[in-house]
Write an enzyme that holds these catalytic residues in place. Structure first.
Site, PDB file in Angstrom:
ATOM      1  N   ARG A   1      -3.371 -10.217   4.474  1.00 47.92           N
ATOM      2  CA  ARG A   1      -3.693 -10.283   3.045  1.00 47.92           C
ATOM      3  C   ARG A   1      -2.508  -9.707   2.276  1.00 47.92           C
ATOM      4  O   ARG A   1      -2.183  -8.525   2.435  1.00 47.92           O
ATOM      5  CB  ARG A   1      -4.972  -9.504   2.765  1.00 47.92           C
ATOM      6  CG  ARG A   1      -5.462  -9.551   1.311  1.00 47.92           C
ATOM      7  CD  ARG A   1      -6.745  -8.741   1.179  1.00 47.92           C
ATOM      8  NE  ARG A   1      -7.305  -8.814  -0.165  1.00 47.92           N
ATOM      9  CZ  ARG A   1      -6.964  -8.028  -1.173  1.00 47.92           C
ATOM     10  NH1 ARG A   1      -6.047  -7.082  -0.994  1.00 47.92           N
ATOM     11  NH2 ARG A   1      -7.536  -8.164  -2.360  1.00 47.92           N
TER      12      ARG A   1
ATOM     13  N   LYS B   1       0.824  -1.209   0.000  1.00 44.43           N
ATOM     14  CA  LYS B   1       0.000   0.000   0.000  1.00 44.43           C
ATOM     15  C   LYS B   1       0.854   1.253   0.000  1.00 44.43           C
ATOM     16  O   LYS B   1       2.036   1.255   0.356  1.00 44.43           O
ATOM     17  CB  LYS B   1      -0.986  -0.031   1.170  1.00 44.43           C
ATOM     18  CG  LYS B   1      -2.095  -1.041   0.901  1.00 44.43           C
ATOM     19  CD  LYS B   1      -3.271  -0.945   1.831  1.00 44.43           C
ATOM     20  CE  LYS B   1      -4.384  -1.890   1.342  1.00 44.43           C
ATOM     21  NZ  LYS B   1      -5.533  -1.936   2.275  1.00 44.43           N
TER      22      LYS B   1
END
Length: 285
Positions: A261, A221
């Site tokens: 994840r 991210k």
């Protein structure tokens, strides 16, 4: 903490690893790489070979600014991939905000519904999940990708995310979802800036006090790329944030995350096992 009834090997004594299969042309990290159905299926199988406990199949990008795809397109992208992976014995989750996609995915073999909107995008989602009886990831969410960055306003992000998740849990329970089905996700990057993301990671123990397993999705991210920016301020590319993701995985697993994840599975599968051994040693077992 509630135990999630999903049958995956080795899940009783360590943090699980969820591998990502984006069947999209525009996802932030690997959009287009697995857009072809056969490529997506093979990638899912490869992730299991690398150590993924679950494979999360999604057909709609949720990167900041992304436009939604039609229901028909999302179904066409994910259902064949889920059906093929299930036929190979893979534990599949479906990453969707649509109740109709969730229902079709479960019929195709999905064993978990991962809804980044926590049921807010589709009022039918909670009822569909209740009917299926399978685990349900309720993520903290304040709005769709096109405007979520404007909603990243908090006085105390950990307290507010915890309170908003608790309210969402109450609502999905009222729709018939059971406590045993629920997994919570603080929604890193969704209506959060880098400071918010770091605070939430540090606040995993407080979020866990809600009494539900936690899914953490930090992989590649933007806040990691900005942390590792070049001397001129250029953020590190998404694909070069895997080492930082690995560090977050180890720390999150140590802090009590139920599952992480990730895009690059193999090193993260190692990291959760290291964290589990570390915790066992600390407990004297």
């Amino acid at each position: 903490m509630t135990s999630v009834p999903i049958n995956v090997p080795g899940g009783a004594d360590r943090c699980l690893v969820m591998g990502v299969v984006n069947v999209t042309p525009d996802s932030f990290s690997d959009g287009g790489l697995w857009f072809d159905e056969r490529a997506a299926i093979q990638h899912g199988l490869d992730l299991v070979e690398e150590g993924a406990d679950l494979v999360d199949v999604g057909g709609e990008s949720t990167r900041p600014g992304a436009a939604r795809v039609s229901l028909e397109e999302e179904l066409a992208r994910v259902v064949p991939v889920i059906r093929a992976l299930d036929a190979e014995g893979v534990a599949v989750s479906v990453d969707t905000m649509r109740a109709e996609v969730a229902r079709a995915a479960v019929e195709a073999g999905a064993r978990l519904v991962n809804d980044v909107s926590g049921g807010l995008a589709d009022p039918e989602m909670s009822r569909v999940v209740a009917e299926t009886g399978i685990p349900y990831v309720v993520m903290h969410w304040r709005g769709h990708s096109h405007d979520m960055e404007s909603r990243a306003v908090y006085a105390d992000v950990v307290t507010e995310v915890r309170e908003e998740l608790a309210k969402r849990v109450d609502l999905v329970l009222a729709e018939g979802v059971t406590e045993e089905q629920i997994v919570l996700d603080p929604g890193l990057g969704f209506a959060k800036n880098a400071q918010h993301n770091w605070a939430l990671l540090n606040g995993i123990p407080q979020l866990a006090e809600l009494g539900y397993p936690l899914l953490i999705g930090a992989s590649r991210k933007r806040f990691l790329g900005r942390l590792l920016a070049d001397s001129d301020g250029t953020p590190r590319p998404f694909s070069r944030s895997d080492d930082a993701t690995l560090a977050v995985t180890a720390l999150a697993a140590q802090a009590g995350a139920w599952c992480v994840r990730v895009h690059h599975v193999a090193p993260n599968a190692d990291a959760v096992r290291v964290a589990a051994a570390w915790k066992r040693a600390g407990a004297g077992t």
